[in-house]
Write a protein that holds these residues in place. Sequence first.
Motif, PDB file in Angstrom:
ATOM      1  N   ARG A  87      32.513 -68.596  10.902  1.00 44.45           N
ATOM      2  CA  ARG A  87      32.030 -69.257  12.118  1.00 44.45           C
ATOM      3  C   ARG A  87      31.679 -70.717  11.844  1.00 44.45           C
ATOM      4  O   ARG A  87      31.911 -71.588  12.680  1.00 44.45           O
ATOM      5  CB  ARG A  87      30.821 -68.505  12.665  1.00 44.45           C
ATOM      6  CG  ARG A  87      30.359 -68.968  14.003  1.00 44.45           C
ATOM      7  CD  ARG A  87      29.302 -68.003  14.536  1.00 44.45           C
ATOM      8  NE  ARG A  87      28.751 -68.463  15.779  1.00 44.45           N
ATOM      9  CZ  ARG A  87      29.312 -68.293  16.963  1.00 44.45           C
ATOM     10  NH1 ARG A  87      30.455 -67.648  17.057  1.00 44.45           N
ATOM     11  NH2 ARG A  87      28.743 -68.756  18.051  1.00 44.45           N
ATOM     12  N   GLY A  88      31.137 -70.983  10.652  1.00 40.50           N
ATOM     13  CA  GLY A  88      30.765 -72.340  10.283  1.00 40.50           C
ATOM     14  C   GLY A  88      31.924 -73.309  10.178  1.00 40.50           C
ATOM     15  O   GLY A  88      31.734 -74.522  10.251  1.00 40.50           O
ATOM     16  N   THR A  89      33.144 -72.802  10.041  1.00 38.74           N
ATOM     17  CA  THR A  89      34.310 -73.687   9.948  1.00 38.74           C
ATOM     18  C   THR A  89      34.649 -74.308  11.294  1.00 38.74           C
ATOM     19  O   THR A  89      35.333 -75.326  11.353  1.00 38.74           O
ATOM     20  CB  THR A  89      35.565 -72.940   9.446  1.00 38.74           C
ATOM     21  OG1 THR A  89      36.024 -72.033  10.462  1.00 38.74           O
ATOM     22  CG2 THR A  89      35.315 -72.198   8.144  1.00 38.74           C
ATOM     23  N   GLY A  90      34.209 -73.673  12.367  1.00 37.09           N
ATOM     24  CA  GLY A  90      34.590 -74.111  13.706  1.00 37.09           C
ATOM     25  C   GLY A  90      35.893 -73.498  14.166  1.00 37.09           C
ATOM     26  O   GLY A  90      36.274 -73.617  15.329  1.00 37.09           O
ATOM     27  N   ARG A 118      38.650 -70.385  14.980  1.00 34.58           N
ATOM     28  CA  ARG A 118      38.588 -69.105  15.682  1.00 34.58           C
ATOM     29  C   ARG A 118      39.873 -68.332  15.416  1.00 34.58           C
ATOM     30  O   ARG A 118      40.966 -68.863  15.595  1.00 34.58           O
ATOM     31  CB  ARG A 118      38.473 -69.308  17.190  1.00 34.58           C
ATOM     32  CG  ARG A 118      37.273 -70.111  17.643  1.00 34.58           C
ATOM     33  CD  ARG A 118      35.967 -69.402  17.514  1.00 34.58           C
ATOM     34  NE  ARG A 118      35.925 -68.284  18.451  1.00 34.58           N
ATOM     35  CZ  ARG A 118      35.040 -67.299  18.365  1.00 34.58           C
ATOM     36  NH1 ARG A 118      34.156 -67.281  17.417  1.00 34.58           N
ATOM     37  NH2 ARG A 118      35.052 -66.330  19.241  1.00 34.58           N
ATOM     38  N   TRP A 172      32.467 -80.704  18.985  1.00 32.33           N
ATOM     39  CA  TRP A 172      31.408 -81.250  18.144  1.00 32.33           C
ATOM     40  C   TRP A 172      31.304 -80.526  16.806  1.00 32.33           C
ATOM     41  O   TRP A 172      30.920 -81.134  15.816  1.00 32.33           O
ATOM     42  CB  TRP A 172      30.063 -81.217  18.887  1.00 32.33           C
ATOM     43  CG  TRP A 172      29.506 -79.842  19.102  1.00 32.33           C
ATOM     44  CD1 TRP A 172      29.732 -79.022  20.157  1.00 32.33           C
ATOM     45  CD2 TRP A 172      28.629 -79.148  18.217  1.00 32.33           C
ATOM     46  NE1 TRP A 172      29.056 -77.837  19.992  1.00 32.33           N
ATOM     47  CE2 TRP A 172      28.355 -77.892  18.805  1.00 32.33           C
ATOM     48  CE3 TRP A 172      28.045 -79.452  16.991  1.00 32.33           C
ATOM     49  CZ2 TRP A 172      27.535 -76.951  18.193  1.00 32.33           C
ATOM     50  CZ3 TRP A 172      27.218 -78.514  16.403  1.00 32.33           C
ATOM     51  CH2 TRP A 172      26.979 -77.280  16.999  1.00 32.33           C
ATOM     52  N   ARG A 173      31.683 -79.251  16.718  1.00 33.58           N
ATOM     53  CA  ARG A 173      31.586 -78.499  15.465  1.00 33.58           C
ATOM     54  C   ARG A 173      32.684 -78.858  14.487  1.00 33.58           C
ATOM     55  O   ARG A 173      32.554 -78.590  13.293  1.00 33.58           O
ATOM     56  CB  ARG A 173      31.634 -77.008  15.754  1.00 33.58           C
ATOM     57  CG  ARG A 173      30.453 -76.555  16.602  1.00 33.58           C
ATOM     58  CD  ARG A 173      30.412 -75.080  16.762  1.00 33.58           C
ATOM     59  NE  ARG A 173      30.015 -74.517  15.484  1.00 33.58           N
ATOM     60  CZ  ARG A 173      30.344 -73.308  15.089  1.00 33.58           C
ATOM     61  NH1 ARG A 173      31.066 -72.540  15.849  1.00 33.58           N
ATOM     62  NH2 ARG A 173      29.944 -72.859  13.917  1.00 33.58           N
ATOM     63  N   THR A 174      33.782 -79.418  14.970  1.00 30.37           N
ATOM     64  CA  THR A 174      34.915 -79.718  14.086  1.00 30.37           C
ATOM     65  C   THR A 174      35.211 -81.206  13.976  1.00 30.37           C
ATOM     66  O   THR A 174      36.145 -81.601  13.291  1.00 30.37           O
ATOM     67  CB  THR A 174      36.190 -78.994  14.577  1.00 30.37           C
ATOM     68  OG1 THR A 174      36.489 -79.426  15.904  1.00 30.37           O
ATOM     69  CG2 THR A 174      36.002 -77.480  14.541  1.00 30.37           C
ATOM     70  N   ARG A 175      34.430 -82.026  14.631  1.00 33.94           N
ATOM     71  CA  ARG A 175      34.701 -83.463  14.674  1.00 33.94           C
ATOM     72  C   ARG A 175      34.064 -84.152  13.461  1.00 33.94           C
ATOM     73  O   ARG A 175      32.924 -83.884  13.105  1.00 33.94           O
ATOM     74  CB  ARG A 175      34.152 -84.048  15.976  1.00 33.94           C
ATOM     75  CG  ARG A 175      34.517 -85.496  16.199  1.00 33.94           C
ATOM     76  CD  ARG A 175      34.110 -86.018  17.574  1.00 33.94           C
ATOM     77  NE  ARG A 175      32.764 -85.626  17.948  1.00 33.94           N
ATOM     78  CZ  ARG A 175      32.463 -84.936  19.043  1.00 33.94           C
ATOM     79  NH1 ARG A 175      33.397 -84.582  19.890  1.00 33.94           N
ATOM     80  NH2 ARG A 175      31.214 -84.617  19.308  1.00 33.94           N
ATOM     81  N   THR A 235      39.562 -84.356  13.820  1.00 37.16           N
ATOM     82  CA  THR A 235      39.214 -83.054  13.251  1.00 37.16           C
ATOM     83  C   THR A 235      38.879 -83.197  11.769  1.00 37.16           C
ATOM     84  O   THR A 235      39.646 -83.771  10.994  1.00 37.16           O
ATOM     85  CB  THR A 235      40.363 -82.048  13.442  1.00 37.16           C
ATOM     86  OG1 THR A 235      40.672 -81.975  14.841  1.00 37.16           O
ATOM     87  CG2 THR A 235      39.969 -80.667  12.950  1.00 37.16           C
ATOM     88  N   SER A 290      37.041 -78.461   8.165  1.00 40.08           N
ATOM     89  CA  SER A 290      37.243 -77.438   9.198  1.00 40.08           C
ATOM     90  C   SER A 290      38.666 -76.914   9.155  1.00 40.08           C
ATOM     91  O   SER A 290      38.897 -75.708   9.301  1.00 40.08           O
ATOM     92  CB  SER A 290      36.931 -78.000  10.590  1.00 40.08           C
ATOM     93  OG  SER A 290      35.559 -78.241  10.732  1.00 40.08           O
TER      94      SER A 290
END
Length: 151
Positions: free
Chosen positions: A21-24, A26, A45-48, A54, A58
């Motif tokens: 999940r921390g990688t962003g 799915r 925002w999680r992968t930027r 990117t 991630s």
Amino acid sequence: MNESWRTRLFRHLFNLWPSYRGTGGRVRYIADDWQEIRIEIPKGWRTRNYMGTTFGGSIYGACDPMFAMILIQALPDEYAVWDKAATVRFKKPGTEDLYARFRIDDDELAAIETALETEDSVDREYTADVIAADGTVHATVEKTVYIGHDD
């Protein structure tokens, strides 16, 4: 090939697993025979990264376990499977959602089992492209996976 209820359940649980999940990334699809996995790395925002594209971590993190997962599930339990090495070649900054497909076919699985009839272990190399929806390749991930007898 369709997902089974088992692979669909595994996909949902895998996406909740903290380290993945921390990688962003799915997991979007797991074939019912476990020989194909598809992932998405959404732009958000999680992968930027700092530059607004990117984050390379991630990309790698989302791709990291996939070939090993296929082999763990598709080969008999008598084999140990471990990631051994990886290379990521970044080709173009990701400015949109990215996707990757990981596939190992029946011939490759048979070749592994045949090799392990006479060898204690084998190393296999696999490659997956990380692409945008239009097919533009943004990165290529190369993985070396160890497969051996689980003694």
